[in-house]
Motif scaffolding. Structure first.
Motif, PDB file in Angstrom:
ATOM      1  N   PRO A 129      42.303  -0.437 162.182  1.00 17.90           N
ATOM      2  CA  PRO A 129      43.673   0.089 162.204  1.00 17.90           C
ATOM      3  C   PRO A 129      44.475  -0.385 163.406  1.00 17.90           C
ATOM      4  O   PRO A 129      43.988  -0.364 164.547  1.00 17.90           O
ATOM      5  CB  PRO A 129      43.466   1.601 162.256  1.00 17.90           C
ATOM      6  CG  PRO A 129      42.129   1.825 161.644  1.00 17.90           C
ATOM      7  CD  PRO A 129      41.307   0.643 162.063  1.00 17.90           C
ATOM      8  N   GLY A 130      45.718  -0.832 163.124  1.00 14.98           N
ATOM      9  CA  GLY A 130      46.660  -1.140 164.187  1.00 14.98           C
ATOM     10  C   GLY A 130      47.398   0.128 164.587  1.00 14.98           C
ATOM     11  O   GLY A 130      46.930   1.244 164.345  1.00 14.98           O
ATOM     12  N   ASP A 131      48.585  -0.035 165.180  1.00 16.21           N
ATOM     13  CA  ASP A 131      49.322   1.149 165.625  1.00 16.21           C
ATOM     14  C   ASP A 131      50.311   1.648 164.583  1.00 16.21           C
ATOM     15  O   ASP A 131      51.031   2.621 164.805  1.00 16.21           O
ATOM     16  CB  ASP A 131      50.049   0.855 166.936  1.00 16.21           C
ATOM     17  CG  ASP A 131      51.122  -0.219 166.787  1.00 16.21           C
ATOM     18  OD1 ASP A 131      51.201  -0.856 165.721  1.00 16.21           O
ATOM     19  OD2 ASP A 131      51.882  -0.425 167.753  1.00 16.21           O
ATOM     20  N   GLY A 173      52.522   3.856 166.724  1.00 14.11           N
ATOM     21  CA  GLY A 173      52.016   4.707 167.777  1.00 14.11           C
ATOM     22  C   GLY A 173      52.602   6.095 167.624  1.00 14.11           C
ATOM     23  O   GLY A 173      52.463   6.736 166.580  1.00 14.11           O
ATOM     24  N   THR A 174      53.320   6.569 168.631  1.00  9.90           N
ATOM     25  CA  THR A 174      53.975   7.881 168.560  1.00  9.90           C
ATOM     26  C   THR A 174      55.469   7.762 168.306  1.00  9.90           C
ATOM     27  O   THR A 174      56.188   8.763 168.328  1.00  9.90           O
ATOM     28  CB  THR A 174      53.743   8.639 169.880  1.00  9.90           C
ATOM     29  OG1 THR A 174      54.264   7.865 170.967  1.00  9.90           O
ATOM     30  CG2 THR A 174      52.264   8.908 170.106  1.00  9.90           C
ATOM     31  N   THR A 175      55.944   6.547 168.067  1.00  8.18           N
ATOM     32  CA  THR A 175      57.370   6.304 167.847  1.00  8.18           C
ATOM     33  C   THR A 175      57.673   6.204 166.360  1.00  8.18           C
ATOM     34  O   THR A 175      57.003   5.469 165.631  1.00  8.18           O
ATOM     35  CB  THR A 175      57.813   4.998 168.548  1.00  8.18           C
ATOM     36  OG1 THR A 175      57.513   5.088 169.938  1.00  8.18           O
ATOM     37  CG2 THR A 175      59.301   4.759 168.347  1.00  8.18           C
ATOM     38  N   THR A 176      58.688   6.951 165.923  1.00  3.58           N
ATOM     39  CA  THR A 176      59.098   6.877 164.521  1.00  3.58           C
ATOM     40  C   THR A 176      59.768   5.533 164.258  1.00  3.58           C
ATOM     41  O   THR A 176      60.700   5.138 164.966  1.00  3.58           O
ATOM     42  CB  THR A 176      60.071   8.010 164.166  1.00  3.58           C
ATOM     43  OG1 THR A 176      59.464   9.264 164.489  1.00  3.58           O
ATOM     44  CG2 THR A 176      60.414   7.990 162.687  1.00  3.58           C
ATOM     45  N   TYR A 177      59.297   4.838 163.231  1.00  6.19           N
ATOM     46  CA  TYR A 177      59.784   3.496 162.912  1.00  6.19           C
ATOM     47  C   TYR A 177      60.713   3.523 161.701  1.00  6.19           C
ATOM     48  O   TYR A 177      61.726   2.840 161.661  1.00  6.19           O
ATOM     49  CB  TYR A 177      58.580   2.601 162.648  1.00  6.19           C
ATOM     50  CG  TYR A 177      58.894   1.132 162.465  1.00  6.19           C
ATOM     51  CD1 TYR A 177      59.169   0.330 163.565  1.00  6.19           C
ATOM     52  CD2 TYR A 177      58.893   0.556 161.201  1.00  6.19           C
ATOM     53  CE1 TYR A 177      59.443  -1.019 163.402  1.00  6.19           C
ATOM     54  CE2 TYR A 177      59.172  -0.789 161.035  1.00  6.19           C
ATOM     55  CZ  TYR A 177      59.446  -1.574 162.142  1.00  6.19           C
ATOM     56  OH  TYR A 177      59.729  -2.903 161.982  1.00  6.19           O
TER      57      TYR A 177
END
Length: 823
Positions: free
Chosen positions: A186-188, A208-212
């Motif tokens: 798994p990547g981020d 990560g923890t950022t909404t994309y």
């Protein structure tokens, strides 16, 4: 001793039989049996295969599931994603208590999966859905599975797989992208529902923890960020949320179609792919993000992201840029703030706050909201007004008459333009912002009119408005004509139009479009007219009305509709045209009875007439005009079946050497828009060419592009169907069944199909201009080979990814065309 050797022989035979049958399409193994590297399980219908594999040039060995019937390596699930085996010593065993254990050469455990409860007689089976399950022998109830791979997805969602929460079992089914095409670890990037309680029924894509990216909330019909709410011909989508479960799943209506959803670390974060058997490749059905507006918070807080070639942002009504300087430099990250503060708690001398209805948008991020499914919309409004922190409200579910209450607090994040998504958001504004709205609109109209007159462009709509505001009711007399250049336009009174149409009676109604209904009428002098009446609920308004008056007053061509006059009286806005006795091309091409009357010579004459009209608009008129809403219902037919292009409310003009433009407001008709216009707001004469190509294919086939469904239910659009038939050497199968028994000019038919495909090519630079189209249809010269069209499937993305180890969405252009000459 003899018994001992007999027993050993039997054991060896059983073991040999096991591995022989495993490699011969067996779909299950029992307790204490194993799969070694080189042997596989194959589902009953041989759709999927399970075993050991490598990726690309790597020698690492993984255990997983892939499509057996597809020659392109398509891995859909991996067990040991981050712990590969570096040789062929791997052994996967089902132990007696119902667990998978994967070991390597030194017997170390590489991966294991425990069953949810103690097993008595477990077996592992690969199903034709692509689901690897552990179950009790004899128990096929899916609710009783001991373990299943569908509960632990990798980067791929298969039909029937659930994406979401099951709190009773402690499951959170999320997709996680591979690090790269050769490394399934798994990547981020991940996707899934954020909250197991079902408060936030929308899918979030996180880096990560950022909404994309997010889909927008589920509203009972679809995700609010999706513009198309029509039932899909290919998929059934379903969401369930209750006390214990909250998930999304989809199924394919046609079992012959193979489709998957894949999450990846490339530019196209998520793609729905469809396997094209003819091309032996994967084709992108839809991908996200599709434009800059899809990126989370692109415009910051309290702003609407507008689709265009260079994406722009607009502050919501009642808000202004937080940093005007950055805003001017197209840095919208800080978003917008209120222009005036809300009156809450209410001060006695001030009016109460109100709400501005906003539709055609993706609902704001729901992570800072409150909801109540038992409230109606009026109760929701009161609830919001009574809470000073509430900034907006909406229905939670818009199916049926709508139900449930949703209120937002704080900033409204990640709003974008999504026409016709069916959901309305009510934004809280101070009374001062709402009271002057109509005054501002009126002032804006006057400013536009004055500026237009300064540039030498007399706006007839403003002239009529000005006369109407003075309280006068103008009749169609020589004294009451306004002159635009050398063209005189009559100003009709409402009384005259009402009398002519018998007070807009239903029996005189000819049809209805985006502008509003159209009525037949007869003036006192016996002249027949067609009256277009702007509906109060129309998506078009005064600007479109003025635009149509201004443009048509300047245009004169036998293949363009002739405007006789107009009228504005209070809320009434009317355009008066010459009457077309045969109505629209739409009714002839698609009507079961009338289609039989439209023989090929007439169809070809109509195609050529449309070409002449467009050539005049694009090249020969005093203004270069892009129509932007070409479709069969906007082609009217006179008593001799001559076509006349109508409805110029959305048209745009170019001056000088200008050949293209951009807009933040994409308008038109689904199924006819060129890809660059629908996705990026870029319009040009070539976007009209694309729409013309659609009409040509519709005229030839007698089928609508927007609702086309072929016999095999493959999900192809009419464009894709035509391309496929021509590519396979079967172009005449496209011809309308009402023409096949008639004497048709096969050369003309085939040439029209060829020209139609040239006009609908994906890239606008590949499409011919209308002058070239006229030459192509009027000569026998060799035509260029068309390249792949836009909108090949129901929804087709311009973003395509390819790799050796994951699906390749490109297909080669191997199309040939054989001309058939008249005998």
């Amino acid at each position: 001793m003899a018994m001992f050797f007999s027993l050993m022989f039997t054991t060896v035979v059983i073991s040999l039989f096991l591995f022989q049958t495993v490699s011969s399409s067996i779909d299950f193994i029992g307790s204490s049996q194993s799969i070694k590297d080189g042997t596989t399980l194959v589902s009953k219908e041989e759709m999927f295969e399970f075993g050991f594999f490598s990726l690309g040039n790597s020698k690492n060995r993984y255990v997983g599931i892939w499509y057996k019937k597809i020659p392109v390596q398509t891995v859909v699930w991996v067990a040991n994603r981050c712990n590969p085996i570096n040789d062929s010593s791997g052994l996967l065993t089902v132990n007696s208590n119902g667990s998978f254990v994967l070991t390597s050469q030194n017997k170390s455990v590489v991966w294991f999966a425990n069953s949810s409860k103690q097993a008595k007689k477990p077996i592992a089976q690969l199903l034709d859905t692509g689901n690897l399950v552990l179950r009790e022998e004899g128990d096929i109830n899916s609710e009783n599975y001991l373990w299943q791979s569908f509960d632990y997805p990798s980067d791929t969602t298969l039909p029937g797989m659930k994406s979401g929460w099951d709190s009773s079992r402690g499951l959170n089914r999320r997709l996680t992208a591979w690090k790269n095409w050769d490394d399934p670890c798994p990547g981020d990037l991940s996707s899934g529902f954020e909250d197991e309680r079902g408060i936030y029924p929308e899918v979030y894509y996180m880096k990560g923890t950022t909404t994309y990216f997010r889909t927008g909330p589920w509203n009972g019909i679809g995700f609010s960020g999706s513009p198309d709410k029509r039932p899909s011909q290919l998929f059934d989508n379903h969401i369930l949320y209750n006390v214990n479960e909250f998930y999304y799943t989809y199924n394919i209506k046609n079992k012959s179609v193979i489709s998957i959803i894949v999450l990846n670390q490339t530019k196209s974060v998520c793609q729905r792919l469809i396997w094209m058997e003819g091309d032996q490749s994967w084709r992108s059905y839809i991908s996200i993000p599709k434009d800059n507006c899809d990126y989370y918070g692109h415009c910051g807080a309290n702003a609407n992201c507008m689709i265009s070639d260079a994406v722009g942002c607009q502050c919501l009504k009642g808000f202004k840029p937080k940093s005007p300087l950055k805003w001017d430099l197209r840095d919208w990250s800080e978003g917008c703030v209120r222009s005036n503060q809300l009156n809450c708690p209410k001060e006695k001398e001030k009016d109460e706050d109100g709400f501005l209805k906003l539709d055609g948008i993706k609902m704001p991020d729901t992570r800072n909201t409150w909801f109540n499914d038992g409230m109606n919309l009026q109760e929701c409004r009161v609830k919001c007004l009574n809470n000073c922190s509430c900034v907006a409200y909406s229905n939670r579910n818009i199916s049926g008459e709508g139900k449930g209450c949703w209120i937002w607090f704080g900033n409204l994040m990640d709003i974008r333009q999504v026409p016709d998504n069916g959901q309305k958001l009510y934004i809280r504004l101070p009374a001062s912002e709402l009271a002057t709205e109509e005054d501002r609109k009126l002032r804006a109209i006057i400013v536009v009119a004055v500026l237009g007159s300064l540039s030498g462009m007399i706006l007839v709509g403003f002239y009529v408005c000005r006369k109407t505001m003075r309280g006068k009711n103008y009749e169609r007399t020589p004294e009451n004509r306004t002159k635009v250049d050398d063209f005189e336009l009559s100003l009709f009174s409402l009384a005259t139009i009402s009398t002519a149409t018998d007070n807009f009676t239903v029996k005189n109604k000819l049809g209805e479009g985006g502008f509003g209904p159209v009525y037949r009428g007869i003036l006192e002098d016996g002249q027949e007219i067609a009256v277009k009446r702007l509906s109060l609920s129309s998506q078009q308004g005064l600007n479109e009305f003025k635009n149509e008056v201004k443009l048509i007053a300047k245009l004169q061509h036998r293949n363009l509709i002739r405007l006789l006059g107009c009228c504005i009286h209070g809320e009434e806005k009317l355009l008066v045209y010459e009457y077309m006795p045969n109505k629209s091309l739409n009714s002839f091409v698609f009507g079961q009875a009338q289609s039989k009357l439209l023989q090929w010579p007439q169809r070809f004459q109509i195609i050529c007439g449309i070409v002449r009209g467009l050539q005049y608009l694009h090249h020969d008129s005093r203004l270069r005009i892009v129509h932007r809403d070409l479709k069969t219902s906007n082609i009217l037919l006179d008593n001799e079946m001559n076509p006349k292009i109508s409805d110029f409310g959305l048209a745009r003009t170019f001056v000088g050497d200008q050949t293209a433009g951009n807009t933040n407001r994409v308008v038109g008709t689904y199924g006819y828009m060129a890809p660059e216009y629908a996705f990026r707001g870029q319009f040009s004469t070539k976007s009209d060419v694309f729409s013309f190509g659609i009409m040509v294919l519709e005229i030839v086939s007698g089928k609508k592009n927007i609702s086309f469904q072929d016999e095999n239910n493959t999900g192809l659009t009419l464009i894709g169907h035509a391309w496929t038939l021509v590519k396979e050497g079967r172009p005449f199968e496209l011809v309308d069944v009402h023409l096949k028994d008639l004497d048709v000019n096969l050369h003309e038919v085939l040439r029209c199909i060829h020209v139609g495909l040239l006009c609908v090519q994906q890239r606008l630079v590949d499409r011919p201009n209308m002058s070239s189209v006229g030459l192509m249809l009027g000569s026998d010269n060799e035509l260029p080979k068309p390249k792949p069209p836009g909108y090949f499937m129901e929804t087709d993305s311009q973003e395509r990814d390819h790799s050796s180890s994951k699906p390749d969405s490109f297909s080669k252009n191997t199309m040939t065309m054989t001309m058939v000459m008249d005998r």
